[in-house]
Design an enzyme around this catalytic site. Structure first.
Site, PDB file in Angstrom:
ATOM      1  N   GLY A 112       4.152   5.842   0.009  1.00  0.00           N
ATOM      2  CA  GLY A 112       4.532   4.924   1.226  1.00  0.00           C
ATOM      3  C   GLY A 112       3.159   4.593   1.837  1.00  0.00           C
ATOM      4  CB  CYS A 113       2.674   1.055   3.716  1.00  0.00           C
ATOM      5  SG  CYS A 113       3.917   1.319   4.966  1.00  0.00           S
ATOM      6  CE1 TYR A 114       2.699   2.854   9.919  1.00  0.00           C
ATOM      7  CE2 TYR A 114       4.900   3.151   9.309  1.00  0.00           C
ATOM      8  CZ  TYR A 114       3.945   2.497   9.968  1.00  0.00           C
ATOM      9  OH  TYR A 114       4.279   1.735  10.980  1.00  0.00           O
ATOM     10  CB  CYS A 122      -3.059   4.249   5.986  1.00  0.00           C
ATOM     11  SG  CYS A 122      -4.382   3.823   6.747  1.00  0.00           S
ATOM     12  CG  MET A 137      -4.224   0.570   3.366  1.00  0.00           C
ATOM     13  SD  MET A 137      -3.325   2.093   3.043  1.00  0.00           S
ATOM     14  CE  MET A 137      -1.497   1.471   3.834  1.00  0.00           C
TER      15      MET A 137
END
Lengths: 346, 346, 346, 346
Positions: free
Chosen positions: B149-151, B154, B312
């Site tokens: 996932g994106c979160y 990062c 990011m």
């Protein structure tokens, strides 16, 4: 490998040149010129380049630069390039000047609109107006390119086929243009602060913007007679992008399909000019980060006018991208090298 | 040339996959899957691709796709990939799943946080969590990648070295994250309208966001013990970008230089993770459009806590870029192929 | 009619004071002080005031001003108010200082964090910290008000009830704050240009922001013991608004309803603090242009922490609005006079 | 106290009516109509109104409403007001219709441009076009007001004096307009998502926008002859604001001062129309949240054209503010009651 030097590498147009040349397979930057940041790490000024650019900014010494590079890009305020260029320099390097110094052939017009004395009028005649789609063959042989202004590039390409074909009366042309804020540069001015630009739109330079005579000169060449237009730029709360909405009276009864055919005839072999499909309006979001200009027209039979529209990224096709395109032509490379990236969205 | 198929090519992550794969020298897209736009021209949905993509959208038939492509990307809502994947498919193609279906090893945790039944639990064990910097060797041999996932990407990369080295108490971790709006997807919802998002910032999913167990699972693996954290995402009026600000209590008295050395040790050979210089905070503008994650830390001796920061592009390293990075690893290519573009600024 | 003078009327906070006082039925501005624009028409600097304000900017002469007005607002950089205030002035007028000069009781702490010598320490003790909801009675009798900082106002009001009631361990407090760009002022700086702020989020002043000791001093008073916290501000691409997300460990097992009851007890009679309903997160869009602070909390039973959130307009409750609220209290007026406007949306 | 009912209270224009009427000293809202949110708390839909509005949304029953209120505002899609209004209703209440139903006198023109059948043509003649500066006396006596469209209000007021005085050829008029996104309404459409609108500008409805005949009808009345114009609206990434840039050929040689004198003659007694000083261009930021229209002109002696510019808040003077101004006139109140707030900046 072509060696490139940039004078003014820390302005927005200069930084975009850096981005584009980093992705170019046959060129490398060997001189990052920036009078304001001499001896400072370039990647500290533009932190996106951290670990990508390992260079410090150098002074704007065009003569020394000419001994070390094959091409010089000047992304500087008006007057600087003209004050530096010399015959000996041009014998060593090619120059792509992103300022207005060599765009206008009539030096009196330049001096009137820009309010400065031209320091190198002897090169004006030689300089080629670097609108690649129009002057391709001349560019290939040029030593000195006057890279077109952002507004003129988008305005001219949007209306050119109809002017050239005599389908509109060029003296009825009204060009209402809208630009993102990067066009205003990176200078620290209150007017360009986030809180002043955001949630705002305004016209500026009304009936007085310096890009007016540049557009008019190119239109006059295309029309074969003197052309005067109205040109009004607006500042839009976005970073990149220019949208042109141009109006003119039609000289004949023509259908959309006939007009479309004219545009296709002029642009079908132009990779960077995309003639959109019927009823699709150009939008800046669809060209962001790319070298494309999207154009289309709409005919209003009620008023017998045609509305011509164009969208483009002011930092790419309107500045650094076109400069690279000119470099490619001057050095006999694939015209699109380094410029094939798709637009970034969203 | 690797043949790629995309299921969900008209979402923002899918569209970013298209952009990246167009610039990839060893892959081509042969199937643009989009249930919502079947039989429509892809370039009409994403007009930036006009004259670049000449394909119509096709249905999401994974079996047929598996007979025509080498790799399938699923950029779809949770549950879809798990409902389609089968052993016969995995014998033919590699799959990079951008949804959460195979990220969490404990199916009960998945079903609790996502509120849906897992349709293919038999593949969870085999699936490799595609955080390239952590699981590179496993990825190279994988058939099925759970693209992070994106979160979590990062968040985890920002704190990983200190958790792994035992310098912080992982159960004191608080991750306060901020994301651009593209993370919310392209669905037509009032909450994501321009007028609702602009001039606003809000937390959402407080103490309940589905990325929490994903981050915790990876942290637990790194810490070698169960970890529970607070994770709070916020919606920011920008298009792209995630910024993570993470807080934790230090277990030892350490200087910035010592902590920096730990980060360098973990990331100095990682092209896509940039450990910034002292006192330079990550900013999303410096990574936009690129696959980089910029990280740095600050120590607060007053509270004996460390603040870890990461920035990011949520659509690149947080989705499509990492998916391409995984593809590159799976097919034995240069890991950075198609991902070397510099960040776009401004 | 109260006569008001403003020192620093052309900064964003000063301009907001002008907007609010124009709508105030019992006050009028008789002195628009602005050192940078002396003798220039105020409405030329802030064109929204065209035909509404017919005054020219005057110098910052506090003594002369004191002979002509009833209240002076100083919306100026740190140090200026302290350098001008004198006993004779305070005998004539009331002062609401929007700078930090009189907020911190410990002059050593002020001088350390602000890096300047305090020019009027003799007034620090007398000055009242103008957080109206906390110090209402003292404010009514004050001559000199230290108008609270924007971040401290939002941070403190968001966490105050739980600190005061001893439900959380104040030394576990982590305040992650996000602010619109008007908080950075109207100075011409590259960092605040539209193209630098837009499409970006960053932390700044990490572990070093000057509002930290201000928040800590108020928390220490509420907790009855010294409190150290982490405070991290972030810059958000919007004009107005502060959002605070604060984290702390609970000292007792409490339900949301119990915590909500505590907030209601403290704030139910406070017009400007709105305790939202369960599961509704504060958002800056819902308070823009108004003097409201919206607060709410969420309990995370997994980590035994509480997440406290607050949203407010940094220029209103965080600066000019609270200053007017203080003026209203000092002059015995309705506390909400001039401040009843509903938030503007969208 | 005037009792007001709103049909369509949860659209952006309806919500702005609520904001303005809350600040109005002689009116109160007793009916919040919203078909989409019947029985839901209004303050849950528009959380800015939390603790300010304590009402639930009701259905759009105009007949029942007419028995309970003095004035009805219809802030609804085209066709609804015409389908509900009846003679018995108009005998009981005054109606301000914010839709286009009664703006155009020629029902055939309405039906052609709007593509729907007009359900109450019998009231078209009676309805007064509610452009207060033009039709003030008629409005005072009206039962049914056609509140002007946002673009027509700004366009018409920007050019009216020169058309009326015969200084320009109205058939050369080209109106290039730019609007914030709130003008597109609160419907959940992909095209209005943050990521689609931000960093973008586009023209839409080119040569076909429905506000064209409305502007033309008013211009024809002013010119005393039929007028056809070009009108092109653009969508700008901001929330509020309309900017009009209009071009026309001058019929006489006139100086700026002469033209300015004409504008002053028409507008010097108009509180809400501000004729700016020479060389100051209207900007939307200077009118945000207010009922002002800022106008100015620039003459281009080269092309013998005049550029007329106007800026206004589309939700206030372009919708709800003008509606309140109309209500004030109809009920014999101070025309500016509830509308005196200064523009909000930044």
């Amino acid at each position: 490998m072509i060696k490139a030097g940039i004078i003014g590498a820390t302005g927005y147009a200069g930084a975009e040149l850096v981005r584009l040349l980093l992705g170019h397979r046959e060129a490398e930057i060997v001189w990052y010129g920036s009078r304001s940041y001499v001896d400072q790490s370039y990647a500290k000024v533009y932190q996106n380049m951290f670990q990508l650019v390992d260079a410090v900014c150098m002074d704007d010494n065009m003569e020394e630069m000419a001994s070390k590079v094959d091409v010089i890009f000047t992304a500087t305020p008006q007057g600087l390039c003209a004050s530096l260029v010399k015959e000996e320099i041009l014998q060593n390097v090619k120059i792509v000047d992103l300022s207005a110094d060599f765009r206008i052939k009539d030096v009196a017009v330049y001096e009137k609109w820009y309010g400065i004395e031209h320091k190198a009028p002897q090169f004006i005649k030689e300089a080629v107006y670097g609108l690649c789609e129009i002057n391709r063959e001349k560019i290939k042989k040029a030593r000195l390119i006057a890279n077109p202004g952002c507004y003129p590039t988008c305005s001219f390409l949007s209306v050119y086929p109809l002017v050239k074909e005599g389908l509109i009366d060029p003296n009825t042309l009204i060009v209402d243009a809208k630009s993102g804020t990067s066009g205003a540069g990176r200078g620290a001015k209150v007017d360009n602060l986030f809180c002043e630009v955001n949630e705002n739109i305004k016209a500026y330079g009304v009936a007085a913007h310096r890009h007016t005579p540049e557009i008019e000169e190119q239109l006059s060449l295309a029309a074969g007679k003197p052309v005067l237009i109205n040109f009004t730029p607006h500042l839009v709360p976005m970073q990149r992008g220019i949208l042109v909405t141009a109006y003119a009276s039609l000289l004949k009864d023509v259908s959309y399909e006939e007009v479309k055919a004219v545009y296709d005839q002029y642009y079908q072999n132009e990779y960077f000019v995309r003639v959109l499909e019927k009823d699709v309006c150009p939008q800046t979001r669809w060209v962001e980060g790319s070298n494309f200009v999207d154009v289309n027209v709409k005919i209003d039979p009620r008023t017998k006018r045609v509305i011509m529209m164009g969208a483009m990224d002011n930092l790419v096709k309107g500045a650094a991208g076109q400069a690279v395109q000119n470099m490619n032509l001057m050095f006999g490379l694939d015209e699109a090298e380094g410029l094939r990236m798709a637009p970034l969205f969203p």
